[in-house]
Design an enzyme around this catalytic site. Structure first.
Site, PDB file in Angstrom:
ATOM      1  N   TYR A  33       0.836  -1.459   0.138  1.00  0.00           N
ATOM      2  CA  TYR A  33      -0.192   0.018   0.563  1.00  0.00           C
ATOM      3  C   TYR A  33       0.884   1.046   0.474  1.00  0.00           C
ATOM      4  O   TYR A  33       2.199   1.348   0.718  1.00  0.00           O
ATOM      5  CB  TYR A  33      -1.125  -0.091   1.239  1.00  0.00           C
ATOM      6  CG  TYR A  33      -0.188   0.137   2.472  1.00  0.00           C
ATOM      7  CD1 TYR A  33       0.387  -0.490   3.557  1.00  0.00           C
ATOM      8  CD2 TYR A  33      -0.823   1.948   2.792  1.00  0.00           C
ATOM      9  CE1 TYR A  33       1.225  -0.467   4.045  1.00  0.00           C
ATOM     10  CE2 TYR A  33      -0.344   2.173   4.018  1.00  0.00           C
ATOM     11  CZ  TYR A  33       0.647   0.790   4.859  1.00  0.00           C
ATOM     12  OH  TYR A  33       1.182   1.511   6.646  1.00  0.00           O
ATOM     13  N   ARG A  52       8.357   4.086  -4.534  1.00  0.00           N
ATOM     14  CA  ARG A  52       8.040   3.325  -3.444  1.00  0.00           C
ATOM     15  C   ARG A  52       7.652   2.181  -3.533  1.00  0.00           C
ATOM     16  O   ARG A  52       7.895   0.842  -3.484  1.00  0.00           O
ATOM     17  CB  ARG A  52       8.011   3.719  -2.209  1.00  0.00           C
ATOM     18  CG  ARG A  52       8.242   3.097  -1.004  1.00  0.00           C
ATOM     19  CD  ARG A  52       7.597   3.241   0.673  1.00  0.00           C
ATOM     20  NE  ARG A  52       6.777   4.124   0.583  1.00  0.00           N
ATOM     21  CZ  ARG A  52       6.837   4.674   1.371  1.00  0.00           C
ATOM     22  NH1 ARG A  52       7.561   4.878   2.614  1.00  0.00           N
ATOM     23  NH2 ARG A  52       5.471   5.411   1.876  1.00  0.00           N
ATOM     24  N   ARG A 101      -8.062 -20.685  -1.548  1.00  0.00           N
ATOM     25  CA  ARG A 101      -6.914 -20.650  -0.372  1.00  0.00           C
ATOM     26  C   ARG A 101      -6.134 -21.330  -0.845  1.00  0.00           C
ATOM     27  O   ARG A 101      -5.938 -22.353  -1.147  1.00  0.00           O
ATOM     28  CB  ARG A 101      -7.695 -20.392   1.073  1.00  0.00           C
ATOM     29  CG  ARG A 101      -6.209 -20.201   1.858  1.00  0.00           C
ATOM     30  CD  ARG A 101      -7.333 -20.224   2.717  1.00  0.00           C
ATOM     31  NE  ARG A 101      -6.209 -19.651   4.378  1.00  0.00           N
ATOM     32  CZ  ARG A 101      -5.860 -20.928   4.463  1.00  0.00           C
ATOM     33  NH1 ARG A 101      -5.088 -22.174   5.010  1.00  0.00           N
ATOM     34  NH2 ARG A 101      -4.689 -20.289   5.640  1.00  0.00           N
ATOM     35  N   LYS A 151       6.472  -2.478   2.206  1.00  0.00           N
ATOM     36  CA  LYS A 151       4.806  -1.378   2.397  1.00  0.00           C
ATOM     37  C   LYS A 151       3.993  -2.347   2.368  1.00  0.00           C
ATOM     38  O   LYS A 151       3.594  -2.035   1.541  1.00  0.00           O
ATOM     39  CB  LYS A 151       5.345   0.245   2.279  1.00  0.00           C
ATOM     40  CG  LYS A 151       4.036   0.711   3.370  1.00  0.00           C
ATOM     41  CD  LYS A 151       4.042   2.678   2.739  1.00  0.00           C
ATOM     42  CE  LYS A 151       3.185   3.370   2.801  1.00  0.00           C
ATOM     43  NZ  LYS A 151       3.683   3.137   5.197  1.00  0.00           N
ATOM     44  N   GLU A 183      11.021   2.418  14.495  1.00  0.00           N
ATOM     45  CA  GLU A 183      10.480   3.275  14.421  1.00  0.00           C
ATOM     46  C   GLU A 183       9.515   3.424  14.940  1.00  0.00           C
ATOM     47  O   GLU A 183       8.638   2.520  16.276  1.00  0.00           O
ATOM     48  CB  GLU A 183       9.920   4.015  12.378  1.00  0.00           C
ATOM     49  CG  GLU A 183       9.324   2.374  12.204  1.00  0.00           C
ATOM     50  CD  GLU A 183       9.968   1.675  10.491  1.00  0.00           C
ATOM     51  OE1 GLU A 183       9.562   2.618  10.305  1.00  0.00           O
ATOM     52  OE2 GLU A 183       9.677   0.318  10.252  1.00  0.00           O
TER      53      GLU A 183
HETATM   54  N1  PDD Z   1       2.249   4.722   7.489  1.00  0.00           N
HETATM   55  N2  PDD Z   1       7.307   3.850   9.085  1.00  0.00           N
HETATM   56  C1  PDD Z   1       6.360   2.883   9.094  1.00  0.00           C
HETATM   57  C2  PDD Z   1       6.207   1.994   9.810  1.00  0.00           C
HETATM   58  C3  PDD Z   1       5.281   3.782   8.795  1.00  0.00           C
HETATM   59  O1  PDD Z   1       3.917   2.880   8.144  1.00  0.00           O
HETATM   60  C4  PDD Z   1       5.173   4.902   7.695  1.00  0.00           C
HETATM   61  C5  PDD Z   1       3.889   5.512   7.179  1.00  0.00           C
HETATM   62  C6  PDD Z   1       6.104   5.646   7.980  1.00  0.00           C
HETATM   63  C7  PDD Z   1       6.366   6.834   7.248  1.00  0.00           C
HETATM   64  O2  PDD Z   1       6.428   6.805   5.502  1.00  0.00           O
HETATM   65  P1  PDD Z   1       6.328   7.642   4.937  1.00  0.00           P
HETATM   66  O3  PDD Z   1       7.084   8.806   5.240  1.00  0.00           O
HETATM   67  O4  PDD Z   1       6.917   7.017   3.408  1.00  0.00           O
HETATM   68  O5  PDD Z   1       4.887   7.809   4.376  1.00  0.00           O
HETATM   69  C8  PDD Z   1       7.406   4.740   8.103  1.00  0.00           C
HETATM   70  C9  PDD Z   1       1.247   5.542   6.597  1.00  0.00           C
HETATM   71  C10 PDD Z   1       0.999   7.209   6.296  1.00  0.00           C
HETATM   72  C11 PDD Z   1       0.072   5.236   6.563  1.00  0.00           C
HETATM   73  O6  PDD Z   1       0.336   3.888   7.197  1.00  0.00           O
HETATM   74  O7  PDD Z   1      -0.744   5.294   6.955  1.00  0.00           O
END
Ligand code: PDD
Length: 287
Positions: A33, A52, A101, A151, A183
Site C-alpha cells: 500500500y 517506493r 485459498r 510497505k 521506528e
Molecule cells: N505510514 N514507518 C512506518 C512503519 C510507516 O507505516 C510509515 C507510513 C512511515 C513513514 O513513511 P512515509 O513518510 O512514506 O509516510 C514509516 C503511513 C502514513 C500509514 O500507514 O498510514
C-alpha cells in the site's frame, strides 16, 4: 455524499466498491500500500510514493498494474471526484483473486492484481493540533517481520502497538529491537541532540519513509547536521528534542517518551522549523 472509490479500473460509490473473499490481500495480507497526502487539492511527494510502490511490488515479484502517469491520473481523478482539499489517498495493490485459498502465488497471467484506491478527507490536515502540542509515545518491543522496508498491508502488530499506546493514555508507540528504536507504529522516529538530527539508517529494519527522505534533504539544505544511526530510548529521554515523520503527520514533535519529558517537554525548535520547511517546500512541489 458517498465517497467514490477506485476498484480495478472502475470508479464506484463506496457501498458498491468490493473485492472477493478469495482475494490474497484478505486471506494472506499479500499486498502493498501507499498513503499520499493531499494539500490544497494537490498531491504531496507523489513521485516518491510511486517509486517506493514500484520497489515494494518488485520485492514481492508482483507486476506493476499501471505506469506512473496512469497512477497519477487515478489519484487526481479521485481528488476531483471526491472534492478533496486536504486529506489522503490510500492505495492498495494485492496479488489478486485466484478463486481459492492456497499458499502458492497464482500465475499473474491468469490472476491480475487487485487495485483499490480511496480518499480520506481531512480538512486542515496541516494544522493538526498535535503538531503544536507535540505527541507522547511509549516504547514497545518490535515484533514485526524482518522486511519492514516493503510497505505491506500486514499492519496487525502496528495496530496492536497503537492500541497499547492508547491504553497507556499516550498517542503512539516506538518499536525497540536489540535495545535500539526502529521506528514508530506508522512513522519514522528522530531525536535531536546539540542541534544534530539523529535517525536510524535505512535497512530492512524500517520503512524507507518518503517524508524522511524529503526532510533529511531539506535539513541538509538548511545546513542542519544529520546523523543516520540508531539510538536508544535512554538517549531519546535525554535528547533536546524528538519528532516523527510520515505522509499524514508530516513532521510532528514528540514531547514525552516512556513518561519522561523530552527537553523542556515542549515542541522543539528544530522539529518546528523542519515542519515549516517541509510544508512550504512540499506545497510548492505538489502536483
Ligand atoms: N505510514 N514507518 C512506518 C512503519 C510507516 O507505516 C510509515 C507510513 C512511515 C513513514 O513513511 P512515509 O513518510 O512514506 O509516510 C514509516 C503511513 C502514513 C500509514 O500507514 O498510514
Amino acid at each position: 455524499m458517498s465517497r467514490i472509490v477506485y476498484v480495478n479500473g472502475t470508479y464506484l460509490p463506496e457501498a458498491e466498491a468490493t473485492v472477493s473473499v478469495f482475494d490474497r490481500g484478505f486471506l494472506m495480507a499479500d499486498g502493498v500500500y501507499e498513503v499520499t497526502s493531499v494539500l490544497d487539492g494537490k498531491l504531496i511527494d507523489f513521485d516518491g510514493h510511486a517509486a517506493r510502490l514500484t520497489r515494494s511490488l518488485a520485492e514481492l515479484d508482483m507486476t506493476p498494474p499501471m505506469a506512473r502517469d496512469e497512477l497519477l491520473a487515478v489519484h487526481r481523478e479521485l481528488v476531483a471526484r471526491n472534492a478533496i482539499t486536504d486529506g489522503m489517498i490510500y492505495l492498495q495493490i494485492t496479488r489478486g483473486n485466484p478463486g481459492d485459498r492456497s499458499f502458492t502465488f497464482p500465475d499473474p497471467e491468469t490472476t491480475p492484481c487487485t487495485v483499490v484506491m480511496f480518499t480520506q478527507s481531512k480538512p486542515g490536515l496541516a494544522d493538526d493540533p498535535a503538531a503544536k502540542a507535540g505527541i507522547r509515545v511509549i516504547s514497545i518491543p518490535d515484533q514485526r517481520w524482518g522486511r519492514r522496508d516493503i510497505k505491506t498491508v500486514q499492519l496487525l502488530y502496528p495496530s496492536m502497538g497503537k492500541m497499547a499506546a492508547l491504553a497507556a493514555g499516550v498517542d503512539d508507540a516506538w518499536f525497540v529491537e536489540d535495545g535500539k528504536v526502529t521506528e514508530g507504529t506508522s512513522n519514522n522516529a528522530y531525536i535531536v541532540k546539540n542541534r544534530k538530527i539523529i535517525t536510524r539508517e535505512l535497512s530492512s529494519d524500517i520503512l524507507h519513509g518518503i517524508t524522511r527522505a524529503a526532510v533529511l534533504r531539506f535539513a541538509a539544505e538548511a545546513q542542519m547536521e544529520v546523523e543516520e544511526r540508531s539510538f536508544t530510548i535512554d538517549e531519546a529521554k535525554g535528547a533536546d528534542e524528538a519528532f516523527i515523520t510520515s505522509a499524514s503527520a508530516f513532521v510532528t514533535p514528540v514531547v514525552e517518551v516512556d513518561g519522561a519529558a523530552v527537553g523542556d517537554g515542549k515542541p522543539g525548535q528544530v522539529a518546528t522549523r523542519l515542519r515549516e520547511i517541509y510544508l512550504e517546500e512540499s506545497r510548492k512541489a505538489a502536483i
